[in-house]
Design a protein around this motif. Structure first.
Motif, PDB file in Angstrom:
ATOM      1  N   SER A  72       2.925  -6.383  -6.501  1.00  0.00           N
ATOM      2  CA  SER A  72       1.508  -6.332  -6.106  1.00  0.00           C
ATOM      3  C   SER A  72       0.996  -4.893  -6.086  1.00  0.00           C
ATOM      4  CB  SER A  72       1.325  -6.968  -4.729  1.00  0.00           C
ATOM      5  OG  SER A  72       1.765  -8.311  -4.724  1.00  0.00           O
ATOM      6  N   PHE A 116       0.823  -1.208   0.000  1.00  0.00           N
ATOM      7  CA  PHE A 116       0.000   0.000   0.000  1.00  0.00           C
ATOM      8  C   PHE A 116       0.862   1.264   0.000  1.00  0.00           C
ATOM      9  CE2 PHE A 116      -3.055  -3.123   1.600  1.00  0.00           C
ATOM     10  CZ  PHE A 116      -4.125  -2.852   0.764  1.00  0.00           C
ATOM     11  N   VAL A 135       1.551   2.052  -3.597  1.00  0.00           N
ATOM     12  CA  VAL A 135       0.420   2.719  -4.247  1.00  0.00           C
ATOM     13  C   VAL A 135       0.349   4.192  -3.824  1.00  0.00           C
ATOM     14  CG1 VAL A 135      -2.085   2.719  -4.542  1.00  0.00           C
ATOM     15  CG2 VAL A 135      -0.850   0.549  -4.362  1.00  0.00           C
ATOM     16  N   PHE A 169      -2.111  -2.496  -8.675  1.00  0.00           N
ATOM     17  CA  PHE A 169      -3.237  -1.632  -8.358  1.00  0.00           C
ATOM     18  C   PHE A 169      -3.273  -0.401  -9.262  1.00  0.00           C
ATOM     19  CE2 PHE A 169      -3.101  -4.058  -4.440  1.00  0.00           C
ATOM     20  CZ  PHE A 169      -4.433  -4.175  -4.100  1.00  0.00           C
TER      21      PHE A 169
END
Length: 305
Positions: free
Chosen positions: A220, A18, A21, A224
């Motif tokens: 990963s 995260f 992102v 996103f």
């Protein structure tokens, strides 16, 4: 203890995903979305300004019919391509500066003076030819025409009009949140490096193993960003944006394509970096296994002697 470390690695890898992102997001906001220089540069290479001139000509033609003033009076005063572009750039800069600067005030820039002399001179000459006094009533009508022509210039050189949303508290709340995010943007890269460093610490005995955790998070996290960008481009969503005004429609489509492409490229770079980490882990692991087998073979050979 080993299980605790595994759980810790998993949690940190999840957080790092995260953070990736968020890292891409703050870079996108600062360098692209809220960057007036980038916005103006993108508009420069499109049909945006040509369509503004075409729309202005049509509106001046209509204004000429309404006021009985020749269209040339307005066109000659306003249709300076360089002046229109500078005015549009200035208005874009003021909008974005108002969004990101808590101390900034918002006011559109217009050049009313370009119409004052030609319009007033024409009306005075017309009144003199028809032996009419240029009194307060005629002066008021002249000012109204100048204001209307100025409003046309303002509306055509303003891509984002904040006048309609500024009074709403929801917009001001959004503006404060945006400014807070930009002010503390450095916390995102800081968190990224802290989490990555923590993963290295949990693998301090075999630091190369941290590459698989970091690489997995990068891959990963990039997904996103990459997947929505690919879907948007494959479905041609930027080209499907439709508004009634041609020049605004052109600008929004071009900017949507630019933003989508940037996110795709940024996500692709992160994906490449994550893949490089995974490949690096694989190569180092193979090298260590080969060295281990070689050492075992050497040790067995030595025992024979």
């Amino acid at each position: 203890m080993r299980n605790i470390k595994k759980i810790g690695r998993f949690i940190l890898s999840f957080l790092l995903m995260f953070a990736v992102v968020a890292f891409i997001g703050v870079i996108f906001m600062k360098q692209v979305l809220l960057n007036a220089s980038d916005l103006n540069q993108q508009l420069e290479g499109s049909l945006y300004y040509n369509q503004i001139e075409e729309s202005l000509s049509a509106n001046f033609r209509t204004l000429s019919l309404e006021t009985s003033l020749p269209e040339e009076v307005f066109v000659e005063a306003a249709m300076d391509p360089y002046g229109l572009r500078e005015l549009a750039r200035t208005n874009n800069e003021q909008v974005l500066n108002y969004l990101i600067d808590p101390e900034a005030t918002y006011a559109t820039t217009n050049n009313r003076n370009i119409f004052v002399e030609p319009v007033t001179t024409y009306v005075e000459n017309y009144a003199a030819e028809h032996k009419q006094p240029f009194d307060e009533s005629l002066q008021a009508q002249t000012d109204a025409i100048i204001d209307e022509a100025t409003a046309l210039i303002s509306s055509h050189t303003m891509l984002f009009n904040l006048d309609n949303v500024m009074p709403y508290p929801q917009f001001q709340t959004f503006r404060k949140i945006l400014q807070t995010v930009l002010f503390y943007f450095y916390l995102v890269p800081l968190a990224f490096f802290l989490v990555a460093g923590a993963l290295f610490c949990l693998n301090w005995k075999r630091p190369h193993r941290s590459l698989i955790w970091i690489g997995s998070s990068l891959v990963s996290g990039s997904a996103f960003v990459i997947i929505p960008a690919i879907v948007a481009l494959s479905l041609k969503i930027p080209q499907r944006i439709t508004v009634s005004t041609d020049y605004i429609n052109t600008a929004l489509r071009m900017l949507a394509m630019h933003y989508t492409t940037f996110l795709l490229v940024a996500g692709g770079l992160v994906f490449f970096l994550g893949t490089a980490c995974l490949v690096g882990y694989n190569l180092i692991s193979k090298a260590k296994r080969a060295a281990y087998r070689q050492n075992c073979a050497y040790a067995a050979e030595m025992e024979q002697y």
